[in-house]
Design an enzyme around this catalytic site. Structure first.
Site, mmCIF file in Angstrom:
data_model
loop_
_atom_site.group_PDB
_atom_site.id
_atom_site.type_symbol
_atom_site.label_atom_id
_atom_site.label_comp_id
_atom_site.label_asym_id
_atom_site.label_seq_id
_atom_site.Cartn_x
_atom_site.Cartn_y
_atom_site.Cartn_z
ATOM 1 N N ASN A 400 27.845 23.906 9.117
ATOM 2 C CA ASN A 400 26.838 23.413 8.179
ATOM 3 C C ASN A 400 26.597 24.380 7.026
ATOM 4 O O ASN A 400 26.175 23.973 5.941
ATOM 5 C CB ASN A 400 25.505 23.189 8.897
ATOM 6 C CG ASN A 400 25.579 22.190 10.031
ATOM 7 O OD1 ASN A 400 24.873 22.313 11.010
ATOM 8 N ND2 ASN A 400 26.451 21.197 9.928
ATOM 9 N N LYS A 416 17.391 21.770 12.549
ATOM 10 C CA LYS A 416 17.575 21.624 11.106
ATOM 11 C C LYS A 416 16.253 21.346 10.395
ATOM 12 O O LYS A 416 15.960 21.918 9.341
ATOM 13 C CB LYS A 416 18.573 20.500 10.810
ATOM 14 C CG LYS A 416 20.018 20.839 11.075
ATOM 15 C CD LYS A 416 20.942 19.726 10.605
ATOM 16 C CE LYS A 416 22.403 20.099 10.775
ATOM 17 N NZ LYS A 416 23.318 19.041 10.323
ATOM 18 N N ASN A 465 25.851 8.080 8.775
ATOM 19 C CA ASN A 465 26.465 6.929 9.436
ATOM 20 C C ASN A 465 25.776 5.643 9.008
ATOM 21 O O ASN A 465 24.586 5.624 8.670
ATOM 22 C CB ASN A 465 26.435 7.092 10.959
ATOM 23 C CG ASN A 465 25.039 7.031 11.527
ATOM 24 O OD1 ASN A 465 24.537 5.965 11.870
ATOM 25 N ND2 ASN A 465 24.383 8.191 11.633
ATOM 26 N N CYS A 520 46.760 -1.823 23.672
ATOM 27 C CA CYS A 520 48.144 -1.686 24.144
ATOM 28 C C CYS A 520 48.895 -0.621 23.354
ATOM 29 O O CYS A 520 49.770 0.071 23.883
ATOM 30 C CB CYS A 520 48.874 -3.028 24.059
ATOM 31 S SG CYS A 520 48.955 -3.713 22.391
#
Length: 884
Positions: A400, A416, A465, A520
């Site tokens: 970081n 943080k 995200n 697969c």
């Protein structure tokens, strides 16, 4: 990173390394930079280049700290002003703290027309004169200018900054020219004259490692040079675009001042860049003539500046329409840290910023930059009842420190949010910051309730995200709060502004989902290194996270081992019991057992699986189109490291063994391990493994009971320690396992293995990042925050996308909110709330009547979340009309 040895500290620079590459990183590590001017702009530049990891930086400035510096320079403190320190003396120790690998010097020498500038020859990058690379920039209010001069013959090895995509080959013809067709008719995106590099081609192997120019035939095919003399193409392989270096010639500042080449980020205002350029020239002239900057509120100065601007604009850029109006006032010191801000945005707007209550989610790279901006703008002052709420559940890691500039090495493994809050208060003690350690998700809605949101003015996201962004967006829309979102990826960045009743929300649009690798492919037929890396990561999760977690959960669910044994002896079915006891039966009790287990796993993963595939699908197996089914080889090597037994030892909580002891004991037990292979028949007539298992079920039960009886005497073996994959801790062995397992599997399938750096990026899903992109998006968000607070109209808000590598900056209007029309006088959007006020005896029937009376619409269904409260066609629902 020691500049002399050119070793790159990956634990610090990994995210930046993915953006720039090792060549650029090493060149930076040899570069010396002279930076003149330690004002607000200079300190931003100093911060970014020191975090980037150059060899040396010399900070130059001759001015003394003033009160107004506190509002623009985040490394100057009140004590520096009171003690009359120079700006370079004040910021020097705080810049030094940012990166221990960068040598920082300071200078207060006079720079004028009489100065001998020969000393600049030792610097690769200079903020003055044309002796090499020269960069000049200045900021005045919200207007900035940047000029770069890298000489007459500057070579750029990577003109786009994009990582070339690898495209699979379907076929290559023998001919003059040879024609290459892409797998599944995928577009190659090539242009005539470009070159491609071939790899892992079977049959026509002469192409491997060679670079060939292309002639485009179609979106999914192209021709290369004569291939008639090469061996016939068999199968497999892929190609990637080869970057062609470009050489650029830069003009001097003198030429560019009078004939500028400017970027136009906002195409709705194409004249703005040249207008601002003219205003900057006028400002330079005013300062040269008057020996000072214009005074705030001085009408005479403003008139002189406007006149100068009009002259420059009309004389130098006469092809454009006449200048109408320009923001040409410049701020100066009047003894208050917010004087500059007041001059730029006005007194009332400044006060509104001070009163803001902001909720910022995430305290990573963007979060640190945003907190710094809040401190400079005075967002959330305690004396004005303002407040900044921040939350982040993460702890600080060494990686970081390369971008999250509020953190230092002594903060590693500290939270943080609270660390960032303390650092922000050092910049501006007047702020009120409330730091939390919670994840913002449905589970914390008790803390971040509607009542909490009702206290806020707006929400800022600094997340990494999409899932988290969508959730915060839904809460912001539900509570009708503005949301300012941003993100970066390498040199790219974007901002999105969401304003109640004006714009769409983040959830109004969705990016296409990422392509998942078919099961697969991962299990049996990997084709590229990404497949083997994902397979290795899955093996880590299965072996060291999921199975141990399931094992622990089983024992936590049942009261005692004796109770489980008693129930099994009475032939009672216990879900998961046999899997748990099977894992228990393999528990190691000493280091040698870990090695044996690892050896058996190695045999299973890297030999038996391959032999079984070769048995089921021999190398001459062909598909319907005649191509080979797979290209499989068998790895015969023995394991060469103790990464797997090391992880097994930690999982089963065995006592620590020294590294020397591990190496000494690793190979001793291997000769005692007996391994054999018996292929399983796959034809329909063969006896199924399930049938064999059923015949042995009673024996397996007895064996499981015996194993459990033996385990009762060693209770401490009933608990194991699941591991959460941590990519940035080189001492934990996690990346060692993934990198080694991926490389071995790649060898099996004749796939070129990736180095550890690439493996880490893919396995850890790391987003490449650099400090400059982060600072840019945070600055853009801060500008939009001012507009939100000021109640600006829809046309004023701008989303931004930029790519600093090219460079491209594009400002676009936000997407207007969509309204759904029910009938002529009734419509709604995602921001609308229809409120019905009831009372203690208010029934469902009363509610429906109230909606009809207030809005003229009779509800046909009443739901709450996913629950159907009233649907007339449902049995019994009409009885609910009388319920409160």
């Amino acid at each position: 990173m020691a500049a002399d040895s050119m070793e790159i500290d990956d634990s610090l620079y990994s995210r930046q390394r993915y953006v720039l590459g090792d060549t650029a990183m090493q060149k930076m590590a040899q570069s010396s930079v002279f930076l003149s001017g330690m004002g607000g702009l200079g300190i931003e530049i100093a911060k970014n280049i020191v975090l980037a990891g150059v060899k040396t930086v010399t900070l130059h400035d001759t001015k003394q700290c003033e009160v107004w510096d506190l509002g623009i320079n985040f490394f100057i403190r009140q004590d520096d002003v009171f003690n009359q320190r120079t700006r370079v003396e004040a910021v020097f120790p705080r810049i030094v703290e940012l990166n221990p690998y960068v040598h920082v010097e300071k200078s207060s020498s006079t720079l004028d027309d009489n100065t001998d500038l020969s000393f600049l020859r030792k610097y690769q990058v200079r903020a003055v004169v044309r002796l090499g690379s020269f960069i000049s920039c200045s900021a005045h209010g919200i207007c900035v200018r940047v000029f770069c001069d890298f000489g007459d013959d500057f070579e750029v090895s990577d003109p786009t900054g994009e990582e070339p995509k690898e495209i699979f080959i379907q076929s290559i013809t023998q001919g003059s020219p040879g024609v290459v067709t892409c797998m599944d008719n995928r577009p190659h995106g090539l242009q005539n004259g470009q070159s491609v590099l071939f790899r892992e081609v079977n049959g026509m192997q002469e192409l491997n490692g060679s670079t060939r120019p292309v002639t485009v035939l179609s979106p999914h095919s192209f021709s290369i040079e004569d291939t008639s003399h090469l061996r016939p193409y068999a199968h497999g392989g892929f190609f990637a675009l080869v970057k062609t270096p470009m050489t650029f010639s830069f003009e001097t500042m003198e030429k560019q001042l009078w004939g500028p080449q400017v970027l136009t980020p906002d195409f709705s205002k194409p004249e703005a860049p040249l207008q601002i350029h003219a205003a900057m020239l006028a400002l330079d002239t005013f300062q040269e003539q008057q020996g000072r900057m214009p005074n705030i509120g001085c009408l005479q100065d403003a008139e002189v500046l406007v006149k100068l601007t009009e002259e420059f604009y009309l004389d130098a850029i006469e092809l454009f329409r006449p200048l109408q109006s320009l923001p040409v006032e410049e701020f100066s010191s009047r003894g208050d840290r917010y004087d500059g801000l007041r001059a730029c945005i006005g007194e009332s707007m400044c006060l509104e910023l001070h009163k803001l209550r902001v909720f910022m989610v995430g305290c990573g790279a963007i979060g640190c930059e945003m907190l710094k901006n809040f401190a400079m703008l005075g967002v959330g002052l305690a004396k004005c009842s303002g407040e900044v709420f921040i939350t982040d559940p993460d702890l600080i890691e060494k990686s970081n420190l390369n971008r999250q500039f509020l953190f230092r090495p002594y903060h590693i493994q500290k939270p943080k949010s609270s660390t960032a809050a303390a650092a922000t208060l050092e910049i501006n003690p007047e702020l009120q910051v409330d730091a939390h350690l919670h994840k913002v998700c449905p589970a914390t809605e008790g803390t971040y309730s509607d009542a909490f949101y009702s206290r806020l003015h707006l929400v800022v996201t600094a997340l990494d995200n999409v899932e988290a962004r969508r959730y915060v967006d839904s809460r912001s829309v539900s509570n009708q709060k503005a949301l300012l979102d941003s993100g970066t990826m390498g040199t790219k960045g974007h901002t999105e502004i969401i304003v109640p009743n004006l714009t769409e929300s983040y959830n109004s649009h969705r990016d296409p989902p990422e392509e998942e690798i078919p099961f697969c492919t991962l299990k049996s037929f990997p084709a590229v290194i990404e497949h083997t890396i994902q397979w290795a990561r899955d093996k880590f999760e299965s072996g060291f996270t999921q199975k141990p977690s399931t094992y622990n959960l089983f024992w936590q669910t049942h009261s005692s081992v004796e109770a489980v044994l008693q129930r099994m002896q009475s032939r009672e079915s216990l879900e998961g019991a046999f899997q748990v006891i099977k894992l228990l039966s393999k528990r190691p009790s000493q280091w040698e057992h870990c090695i044996i287990l690892a050896r058996l796993k190695f045999e299973k993963y890297f030999k038996k699986k391959a032999l079984q595939l070769l048995h089921s699908f021999p190398l001459d197996t062909r598909l319907k189109d005649g191509s080979k089914y797979t290209n499989l080889y068998v790895a015969q090597s023995r394991p060469t490291s103790y990464f797997m037994p090391h992880l097994i030892r930690h999982t089963w909580l065995l006592s620590c063994v020294s590294t020397a002891g591990l190496i000494h004991m690793t190979y001793q037990p291997l000769d005692c391990v007996c391994v054999s292979f018996q292929p399983i028949e796959t034809d329909e007539s063969a006896k199924k493994p399930d049938q064999q298992k059923l015949a042995l079920s009673s024996e397996e039960e007895r064996e499981a009971i015996t194993q459990l009886e033996g385990a009762i005497a060693a209770r401490h073996w009933l608990q194991v320690s699941p591991m959460q994959f941590e990519k940035d801790d080189d001492a934990n062995g996690h990346m060692d396992f993934v990198a080694s397992a991926s490389a071995l599997r790649a060898r099996m399938y004749a796939i070129e293995a990736a180095d550890r750096l690439k493996t880490k990026r893919i396995a850890g899903k790391i987003i490449p990042a650099i400090a400059t992109s982060t600072a840019a998006v945070a600055g853009l968000v801060a500008l939009e925050l001012i507009k939100v607070v000021g109640g600006y109209g829809f046309e004023s808000f701008k989303n931004c996308f930029f790519n600093l590598a090219i460079p491209v900056v594009v400002l676009t209007e936000t997407a207007p909110v969509k309204r759904t029309h029910i009938r002529d006088n009734i419509s709604f959007s995602i921001w609308d709330r229809w409120t019905i006020y009831g009372h203690d005896t208010f029934t469902l029937s009363d509610f429906i009547s109230a909606v009809k009376e207030k809005y003229g619409i009779e509800p046909t269904m009443v739901v709450h979340g996913v629950k159907m409260l009233y649907v007339p066609v449902m049995p019994g629902h009409n009885k609910r009309l009388k319920l409160t």
